[in-house]
Write a protein that holds these residues in place. Structure first.
Motif, short mmCIF file in Angstrom:
data_model
loop_
_atom_site.label_atom_id
_atom_site.label_comp_id
_atom_site.label_asym_id
_atom_site.label_seq_id
_atom_site.Cartn_x
_atom_site.Cartn_y
_atom_site.Cartn_z
N THR A 1 0.52 3.98 -2.92
CA THR A 1 0.13 5.36 -2.59
C THR A 1 1.26 6.33 -2.96
OG1 THR A 1 0.75 4.86 -0.31
CG2 THR A 1 -1.58 4.93 -0.81
N ASP A 2 2.50 5.86 -2.91
CA ASP A 2 3.62 6.67 -3.40
C ASP A 2 3.41 7.05 -4.86
OD1 ASP A 2 5.31 6.97 -1.32
OD2 ASP A 2 6.93 5.74 -2.12
N GLU B 1 -10.06 10.48 -11.57
CA GLU B 1 -10.14 10.01 -10.19
C GLU B 1 -9.22 8.80 -10.02
OE1 GLU B 1 -13.47 8.10 -7.14
OE2 GLU B 1 -14.02 8.62 -9.20
N LEU B 2 -8.50 8.79 -8.89
CA LEU B 2 -7.61 7.66 -8.63
C LEU B 2 -8.14 6.82 -7.48
CD1 LEU B 2 -4.81 6.26 -9.17
CD2 LEU B 2 -3.99 7.60 -7.24
N ILE B 3 -8.17 5.52 -7.67
CA ILE B 3 -8.61 4.62 -6.62
C ILE B 3 -7.46 3.67 -6.30
CG2 ILE B 3 -10.28 2.84 -5.98
CD1 ILE B 3 -11.96 4.05 -8.43
N VAL B 4 -7.10 3.60 -5.02
CA VAL B 4 -6.08 2.64 -4.62
C VAL B 4 -6.76 1.56 -3.78
CG1 VAL B 4 -3.95 2.28 -3.32
CG2 VAL B 4 -4.27 4.38 -4.63
N ASP B 5 -6.65 0.34 -4.20
CA ASP B 5 -7.32 -0.75 -3.50
C ASP B 5 -6.29 -1.79 -3.07
OD1 ASP B 5 -8.83 -2.80 -2.58
OD2 ASP B 5 -10.12 -2.99 -4.35
N CYS B 6 -5.99 -1.78 -1.76
CA CYS B 6 -4.94 -2.68 -1.26
C CYS B 6 -5.09 -2.82 0.24
CB CYS B 6 -3.57 -2.06 -1.60
SG CYS B 6 -2.19 -2.98 -0.94
N ASP C 1 0.83 -1.21 0.00
CA ASP C 1 0.00 0.00 0.00
C ASP C 1 0.86 1.26 0.00
OD1 ASP C 1 0.84 -0.37 2.59
OD2 ASP C 1 -0.97 0.46 3.49
N ASP C 2 1.99 1.21 0.72
CA ASP C 2 2.93 2.33 0.68
C ASP C 2 3.41 2.59 -0.74
OD1 ASP C 2 3.03 3.18 3.24
OD2 ASP C 2 4.84 2.05 3.79
N ASP D 1 -3.87 -3.12 4.00
CA ASP D 1 -2.69 -2.45 4.54
C ASP D 1 -1.65 -3.40 5.12
OD1 ASP D 1 -3.82 -3.14 6.88
OD2 ASP D 1 -4.15 -1.11 7.64
N GLY E 1 0.65 6.97 -6.48
CA GLY E 1 -0.53 7.82 -6.54
C GLY E 1 -0.18 9.27 -6.23
N ALA E 2 0.66 9.47 -5.21
CA ALA E 2 1.04 10.83 -4.82
C ALA E 2 1.83 11.51 -5.95
CB ALA E 2 1.87 10.80 -3.54
N ALA F 1 -0.69 12.63 -8.47
CA ALA F 1 -1.83 13.40 -7.96
C ALA F 1 -2.09 14.66 -8.76
CB ALA F 1 -1.60 13.73 -6.48
#
Lengths: 238, 553
Positions: free
Chosen positions: A88-89, A104-109, A84-85, A111, A91-92, A95
């Motif tokens: 999301t990295d 739109e961004l969806i992160v599905d994971c 997930d890190d 943790d 994704g950031a 962004a």
């Protein structure tokens, strides 16, 4: 000059060039941010600048990675990472591009999903896939990760029109053999070639990593995924 | 809600939520050799709610700033041009104790993959960020680093205060908690086991980890444990595998060479250090070691070039010392180039003038070189200088340096100075037969055995008797009397390991009997500190440290 020393010179030149270009890109990105901040009304049009900066950087990373993978003494730098890190990295990093393009961004994971991967190489693969998705999606992109049959699955999905039928056919005919992917005349081919090499470098016991391209994702558009063997134990007991 | 909160987990959000003040009001240092880049990073930080940041454009500047300001966050570019690189800044700042445990140090690199040098576990940055990066990524990473720091803070703090037993206990508890940072805890714990000589424990712990997953750091620690348990062949094979897997695992080369030395293979050891020095030439201690080995192996050219590198990179480093200059001096003398030797030593005196011990060694060596080429007047001038440094820093000069000065004084027939140092050394080392042997050799070699042998045995006998009496008093329960006697004795021989350790033990026993007492606590720390300062810390010192830590809890 011996071939050995010319290789060393080339390596040094490559490293310095990349360092320099990356500095330029960082400064360019900074300029775009400043201009954008001063021009709120026209803010959105700068999304393309940022997107192209990302693409140049992605190409650089891929070129360097391909060189290293082919070089003597290459070893996979696989280490434990929380997925997930990792997602999301990425994704950031996207962004701002996504915001400017109204995607739109969806992160599905989960943790607690952790796995041993070569983050640098796998990053290049996902970066390439997202970069494509940004171009072809309509409104959404999803980064999804989960474990399935001893593999870590990392997928990039969108709600666009999906891959062209011809491309899916070619891909299935090749049956996951990277030598037949044509890199000579398309960047899509180059991206896939790279992704496949990275996947196959990840091995554990009798399992080898692979990539998949389908139109059967959760969002209805294209779905690119890289499958990496998780090894014997996903969670370590101490 | 910050954009990062939104991104974590199976949630979604359109675009990102804009700048957030989630990291505000921290003291921040930005280190980069490009001013535009420094400004770009500061602009990002401003967007994230951080109004102020300091700048440094090179390693020297960075070190000064880090020394004088206690930063919460350091963002440091790895590649800083010709001077120090980011790794060296971090290493030196750690070594000097400038980096407090809560400081977040982030290394900015040009590559996403691990291309930078790898060193000791306790000297790693909190994170790496590859250029170019967006402010959203920077924010995400900073928040992550803060979270991790918070989670591990009590371990870092205990390590910083050298409360190792505490640190181990906390880490072992955390390990059971199944936290997200379990591998970071495991890393710290491994390094703590090694540091406190818990080699068997480290072995068991790391074997268990490696049986489940291969991780290079675990293998690195395991190989160190094998080295300490004297299984050099096993250890060297593991270190060599590590450097074959990643040519940037610099500490593995150094350890591999250490194993080769333990196995008496100086040629192999030299080769490993030469390889490491090619990949990462800026580490001074490695260049010095390479110089020493090459000299022993008869490769004077390689030795000279290693020492030259050490001198060059040492110019702006806290790791510079007399070692590289004296190594160079030996080689120049061996080549018969006295003039160059003298100019090398002159440079050394300029460079090392702020460190009295190094300066003493270099000034003594200068006197030696002059004496060797019949420059008696010059030699005596430098001997006087050396004597002045010795007197001004009495008690703070390690015995090896004093011994060198004594030898030079005796060579130049300065009996007053020579015999004074010899007596003092005999007193300080009445408990160390190996050193006493060296002392006698020096006295014999300089042709003053007749005058000084008796003085040596007299001094040692006297102090041995004192120490015995101190122990007897303690054993018969007269702790205060014992402490009083040992304290007096230790004023006479402040570098004596026996006096310092026994005095500390007496303090600790009194503390145990009578409870907390600040003065005794201070004394115990003082005596143990002396042992450490004179480089004589051993197993017994470690045991007493542990006892003291247990009392103060």
């Amino acid at each position: 000059m011996t071939s050995d020393s010319s290789k060393k010179h080339f390596e040094a030149a490559l490293a310095l060039t990349i360092h320099d270009v990356k500095n330029s890109l960082a400064l360019f990105l900074d300029r775009v941010e400043v201009v954008q901040a001063n021009d709120a009304a026209a803010g959105k049009k700068y999304g393309n600048f940022k997107y192209e900066i990302k693409r140049i950087n992605n190409n650089l990373i891929r070129l360097l990675a391909l060189y290293k993978v082919g070089a003597e003494g290459f070893t996979l730098q696989d280490e434990f990472h929380y997925i997930d890190d990792f997602l999301t990295d990425i994704g950031a990093e996207y962004a701002a591009v996504l915001q400017d393009k109204n995607i739109e961004l969806i992160v599905d994971c989960q943790d607690d999903l952790a796995c041993q991967i070569d983050k640098g190489l796998v990053y290049g693969v996902l970066d390439n896939a997202i970069s494509n998705a940004v171009r072809y999606t309509h409104t959404k992109i999803m980064l999804k990760a989960f474990e399935e049959d001893g593999f870590l699955v990392l997928s990039v999905q969108d709600d666009g029109d999906g891959y062209p039928e011809q491309m899916l056919q070619e891909n299935s005919q090749q049956g996951g053999c990277n030598t037949s992917i044509d890199v000579s005349n398309s960047t899509t081919g180059l991206g896939n070639y790279f992704s496949q090499i990275v996947a196959e470098l990840h091995q554990s016991d009798d399992k080898t990593g692979f990539i998949r391209m389908t139109n059967q994702g959760d969002l209805g558009g294209s779905c690119f995924s890289i499958h990496l063997p998780t090894g014997t134990a996903l969670h370590i007991e101490l | 809600m910050s954009s990062v909160d939104i991104l974590v987990g199976a949630k979604s959000q359109k675009g990102h939520a804009g700048p957030q003040a989630s990291i505000s009001n921290r003291r921040i240092l930005i280190v980069d050799d490009f001013s535009d880049m420094r400004l770009a990073v500061r602009r990002m930080l401003r967007d994230l709610g951080e109004e102020d940041a300091d700048f440094a454009g090179n390693g020297k500047d960075a070190m000064e700033k880090i020394q004088h300001t206690s930063y919460d966050i350091v963002l440091c570019d790895y590649n800083l041009g010709d001077g120090k690189d980011g790794h060296q800044i971090l290493e030196e700042a750690h070594y000097m104790g400038y980096i407090k445990p809560s400081c977040i140090f982030i290394m900015i690199t040009a590559e996403t993959s691990r291309h930078h040098v790898l060193g000791a576990i306790e000297c790693q940055p909190d994170d790496y960020i590859a250029k170019p990066f967006t402010k959203e990524l920077l924010q995400h990473r900073l928040i992550k680093a803060v979270k991790k720091k918070d989670e591990l803070m009590d371990i870092y703090e205990a390590m910083y205060d050298k409360r190792y037993a505490d640190a181990i206990k906390i880490a072992e508890q955390k390990l059971a908690s199944k936290s997200r940072y379990i591998l970071d805890v495991a890393k710290l714990l491994s390094s703590l086991y090694l540091r406190t000589e818990g080699y068997e424990k480290a072995l068991e712990f790391l074997e268990k980890i490696l049986a489940q997953k291969y991780m290079p750091w675990a293998k690195f620690c395991l190989a160190q444990a094998y080295y300490h348990l004297k299984e050099y062949n096993t250890a060297v094979a593991m270190f060599d595998e590590l450097t074959a897997e990643s040519q940037y695992y610099m500490d593995a080369y150094d350890w591999s060479a250490k194993c080769n030395l333990a196995l008496d293979d100086k040629v192999q050891a030299q080769e490993k250090l030469a390889t490491a020095a090619r990949i990462s030439p800026k580490t001074i201690s490695r260049q010095c070691k390479l110089g020493e080995l090459a000299k022993d192996n008869g490769d004077l050219d390689i030795a000279a070039s290693a020492y030259r590198s050490a001198i060059q990179y040492g110019t702006h480093s806290c790791f510079k010392s007399s070692k590289e200059y004296l190594g160079m001096n030996d080689i120049l003398l061996e080549r018969g180039d006295t003039l160059k030797a003298l100019s090398n030593l002159k440079e050394a005196r300029d460079q090392l003038k702020e460190n009295s011990v190094d300066l003493l060694k270099v000034v003594t060596a200068t006197a030696d070189v002059h004496a060797g080429k019949d420059g008696k007047i010059e030699a005596n001038r430098f001997l006087e200088q050396a004597e002045k440094i010795y007197q001004e820093n009495s008690g703070a000069i390690p015995d090896e340096a004093s011994l060198g000065l004594a030898a030079t004084a005796l060579k130049l027939d300065n009996m007053k100075l020579g015999s004074a140092i010899v007596s003092s050394l005999a007193e300080n080392n009445h408990d160390d037969d190996a050193f006493l042997g060296k002392l006698k050799d020096v006295v014999n070699d300089t042709g003053h055995a007749d005058e000084l042998s008796e003085a040596i045995s007299e001094s040692t006998e006297k102090l041995r008797a004192l120490n015995k009496e101190g122990i007897r008093l303690a054993e018969s329960g007269q702790l205060r009397e014992s402490l009083e006697l040992l304290e007096k004795a230790s004023e006479k021989a402040p570098n004596s390991k026996a006096f310092n350790l026994n005095a500390a033990l007496a303090c600790i026993m009194l503390l145990k009997e009578n409870g907390q007492n600040d003065q005794l606590l201070f004394k115990a720390r003082h005596y143990l500190g002396r042992v450490e300062k004179t480089g004589k810390a051993d197993k017994r010192h470690a045991e007493l440290m542990k006892m003291l830590e247990a009392i103060t809890k």
